[in-house]
Design a protein around this motif. Structure first.
Motif, PDB file in Angstrom:
ATOM      1  N   LYS A 122      48.059  54.746  38.266  1.00 32.89           N
ATOM      2  CA  LYS A 122      47.903  53.010  38.126  1.00 32.89           C
ATOM      3  C   LYS A 122      49.172  52.812  38.463  1.00 32.89           C
ATOM      4  O   LYS A 122      50.281  53.788  38.439  1.00 32.89           O
ATOM      5  CB  LYS A 122      47.762  52.595  36.901  1.00 32.89           C
TER       6      LYS A 122
ATOM      7  N   LEU B 232      40.468  58.213  36.448  1.00 31.04           N
ATOM      8  CA  LEU B 232      41.615  57.413  36.903  1.00 31.04           C
ATOM      9  C   LEU B 232      42.576  58.630  37.841  1.00 31.04           C
ATOM     10  O   LEU B 232      42.376  59.790  37.283  1.00 31.04           O
ATOM     11  CB  LEU B 232      42.606  56.782  35.896  1.00 31.04           C
TER      12      LEU B 232
ATOM     13  N   PHE C 142      44.616  50.571  40.814  1.00 29.68           N
ATOM     14  CA  PHE C 142      44.947  51.406  39.991  1.00 29.68           C
ATOM     15  C   PHE C 142      44.107  52.482  41.047  1.00 29.68           C
ATOM     16  O   PHE C 142      43.448  51.669  42.712  1.00 29.68           O
ATOM     17  CB  PHE C 142      43.624  51.783  39.165  1.00 29.68           C
TER      18      PHE C 142
ATOM     19  N   TYR D 213      41.030  55.601  41.414  1.00 31.52           N
ATOM     20  CA  TYR D 213      40.551  56.224  40.919  1.00 31.52           C
ATOM     21  C   TYR D 213      39.697  57.547  41.617  1.00 31.52           C
ATOM     22  O   TYR D 213      39.413  56.891  43.023  1.00 31.52           O
ATOM     23  CB  TYR D 213      39.039  55.693  40.153  1.00 31.52           C
TER      24      TYR D 213
ATOM     25  N   PHE E 152      46.955  44.399  37.430  1.00 33.57           N
ATOM     26  CA  PHE E 152      47.999  46.166  37.378  1.00 33.57           C
ATOM     27  C   PHE E 152      47.182  46.207  38.713  1.00 33.57           C
ATOM     28  O   PHE E 152      45.289  46.026  38.523  1.00 33.57           O
ATOM     29  CB  PHE E 152      47.507  46.788  36.581  1.00 33.57           C
TER      30      PHE E 152
ATOM     31  N   TYR F 272      38.979  54.963  45.033  1.00 33.89           N
ATOM     32  CA  TYR F 272      38.374  53.802  44.543  1.00 33.89           C
ATOM     33  C   TYR F 272      39.896  53.203  44.657  1.00 33.89           C
ATOM     34  O   TYR F 272      40.353  53.507  43.379  1.00 33.89           O
ATOM     35  CB  TYR F 272      36.875  53.715  44.153  1.00 33.89           C
TER      36      TYR F 272
ATOM     37  N   TYR G 111      42.898  44.639  38.358  1.00 34.28           N
ATOM     38  CA  TYR G 111      42.390  44.964  36.911  1.00 34.28           C
ATOM     39  C   TYR G 111      42.600  43.150  37.027  1.00 34.28           C
ATOM     40  O   TYR G 111      44.053  42.775  36.480  1.00 34.28           O
ATOM     41  CB  TYR G 111      42.720  44.839  35.335  1.00 34.28           C
ATOM     42  N   GLN G 112      41.732  42.947  36.996  1.00 33.93           N
ATOM     43  CA  GLN G 112      41.729  41.198  36.585  1.00 33.93           C
ATOM     44  C   GLN G 112      40.367  40.890  35.777  1.00 33.93           C
ATOM     45  O   GLN G 112      40.071  39.877  36.602  1.00 33.93           O
ATOM     46  CB  GLN G 112      41.266  40.759  37.825  1.00 33.93           C
ATOM     47  N   GLY G 113      40.981  41.090  34.676  1.00 39.30           N
ATOM     48  CA  GLY G 113      39.941  40.298  33.374  1.00 39.30           C
ATOM     49  C   GLY G 113      38.791  41.215  33.962  1.00 39.30           C
ATOM     50  O   GLY G 113      38.021  41.968  32.480  1.00 39.30           O
ATOM     51  N   LYS G 114      38.478  42.242  34.980  1.00 33.93           N
ATOM     52  CA  LYS G 114      37.581  43.272  34.804  1.00 33.93           C
ATOM     53  C   LYS G 114      38.050  43.821  36.262  1.00 33.93           C
ATOM     54  O   LYS G 114      38.680  43.588  36.843  1.00 33.93           O
ATOM     55  CB  LYS G 114      36.150  42.366  35.549  1.00 33.93           C
ATOM     56  N   LEU G 115      37.612  45.117  35.821  1.00 32.96           N
ATOM     57  CA  LEU G 115      38.136  45.959  37.578  1.00 32.96           C
ATOM     58  C   LEU G 115      37.615  45.586  38.624  1.00 32.96           C
ATOM     59  O   LEU G 115      36.209  45.957  38.480  1.00 32.96           O
ATOM     60  CB  LEU G 115      38.811  47.529  36.779  1.00 32.96           C
ATOM     61  N   ILE G 116      38.317  45.027  39.516  1.00 26.74           N
ATOM     62  CA  ILE G 116      37.443  44.512  40.995  1.00 26.74           C
ATOM     63  C   ILE G 116      37.982  46.513  41.619  1.00 26.74           C
ATOM     64  O   ILE G 116      38.778  46.767  42.351  1.00 26.74           O
ATOM     65  CB  ILE G 116      37.878  43.505  41.239  1.00 26.74           C
ATOM     66  N   PHE G 117      36.608  46.882  41.993  1.00 23.86           N
ATOM     67  CA  PHE G 117      36.836  47.939  42.888  1.00 23.86           C
ATOM     68  C   PHE G 117      36.915  47.678  44.801  1.00 23.86           C
ATOM     69  O   PHE G 117      36.553  46.840  45.154  1.00 23.86           O
ATOM     70  CB  PHE G 117      35.912  48.774  43.344  1.00 23.86           C
TER      71      PHE G 117
ATOM     72  N   GLN H 275      35.952  48.568  48.744  1.00 20.89           N
ATOM     73  CA  GLN H 275      35.173  49.793  48.969  1.00 20.89           C
ATOM     74  C   GLN H 275      34.610  51.082  48.998  1.00 20.89           C
ATOM     75  O   GLN H 275      33.582  51.881  49.049  1.00 20.89           O
ATOM     76  CB  GLN H 275      34.113  49.029  50.581  1.00 20.89           C
TER      77      GLN H 275
END
Lengths: 114, 109
Positions: free
Chosen positions: B49, B46, B34, B36, B32, B89, B93-99, B101
């Motif tokens: 998404k 947010l 997103f 932000y 997923f 940003y 989402y892959q188990g946690k939100l990866i942002f 840079q």
């Protein structure tokens, strides 16, 4: 307005001191995340919890931080021995336990290590 | 590994011009995506998404289209406003939100 409450807003510590910050997640959100936002505005994931259990954490967190999310108490993140490189904005976020759910962020705790 | 890339650190535009902020991702699975937004001294929140049914999400004039073929989720707006100045940003989402840079968007009058 954010309903994730982080305290304190500002924290100043000397090198080697402990630095503790707290987070009250939004009501009904069992998942809590901690991120570090550095001076270049980059986000680094530190740790996340579901209820009281740690789901994931990075190596640095495991070695140098103490974190918990006890039931009926605020979550906390504590640096055991602060270093200059720890100076950053520490953001707490909470969410429902669904992968496409939004994260709700607090305003953060700005840590300055002198 | 899984990652999100935003190639522009700073985008400066004149009010009224179109906005496009780039975002590409690498993922083992279909994540997923997103966007932000973080205004000065405020908490990130947010903006929009991706949907599972390929609908195009829109909010406050911004929209983004998930292109799985190119692993992209670029943010667009037809006409920039001064109040759009903020940090943006892209995240996955892959188990946690990866942002990613982050991209600082600066709108000038």
């Amino acid at each position: 307005n954010s309903k994730v409450i982080q305290t304190p807003r500002y924290l100043v510590k000397g090198q080697g001191q402990k630095a503790k910050m707290r987070c009250i997640p939004e009501k009904g959100h069992p998942v809590v995340f901690w991120y570090q936002q550095n001076k270049n505005n980059e986000f680094k994931f530190l740790i996340n919890f579901q209820n009281q259990e740690v789901l994931q954490q990075i190596d640095m967190t495991e070695k140098r931080f103490s974190a918990e999310c006890p039931s009926n108490s605020p979550c906390s993140l504590e640096i055991q021995s602060s270093e200059a490189g720890d100076s950053a904005l520490y953001l707490c976020a909470s969410s429902l336990p669904v992968s496409n759910e939004r994260l709700f962020f607090g305003h953060g705790t700005k840590l300055s290590v002198l | 590994g899984d990652s999100v890339t935003q190639t522009e650190g700073l985008v400066t535009l004149t009010e009224g011009l179109p906005v496009m902020l780039n975002c590409t991702y690498q993922s083992t699975y279909s994540p997923f995506l997103f966007w932000y937004v973080q205004h000065l001294n405020e908490a990130p929140k947010l903006l929009l998404k991706s949907f599972t049914d390929n609908k195009r999400p829109e909010h406050q004039g911004f929209h983004a289209t998930l292109h799985k073929s190119s692993s992209s989720f670029h943010l667009q707006k037809s006409s920039a406003q001064l109040s759009d100045s903020a940090l943006y940003y892209c995240a996955s989402y892959q188990g946690k939100l990866i942002f990613g840079q982050g991209t600082k968007l600066s709108i000038k009058p």
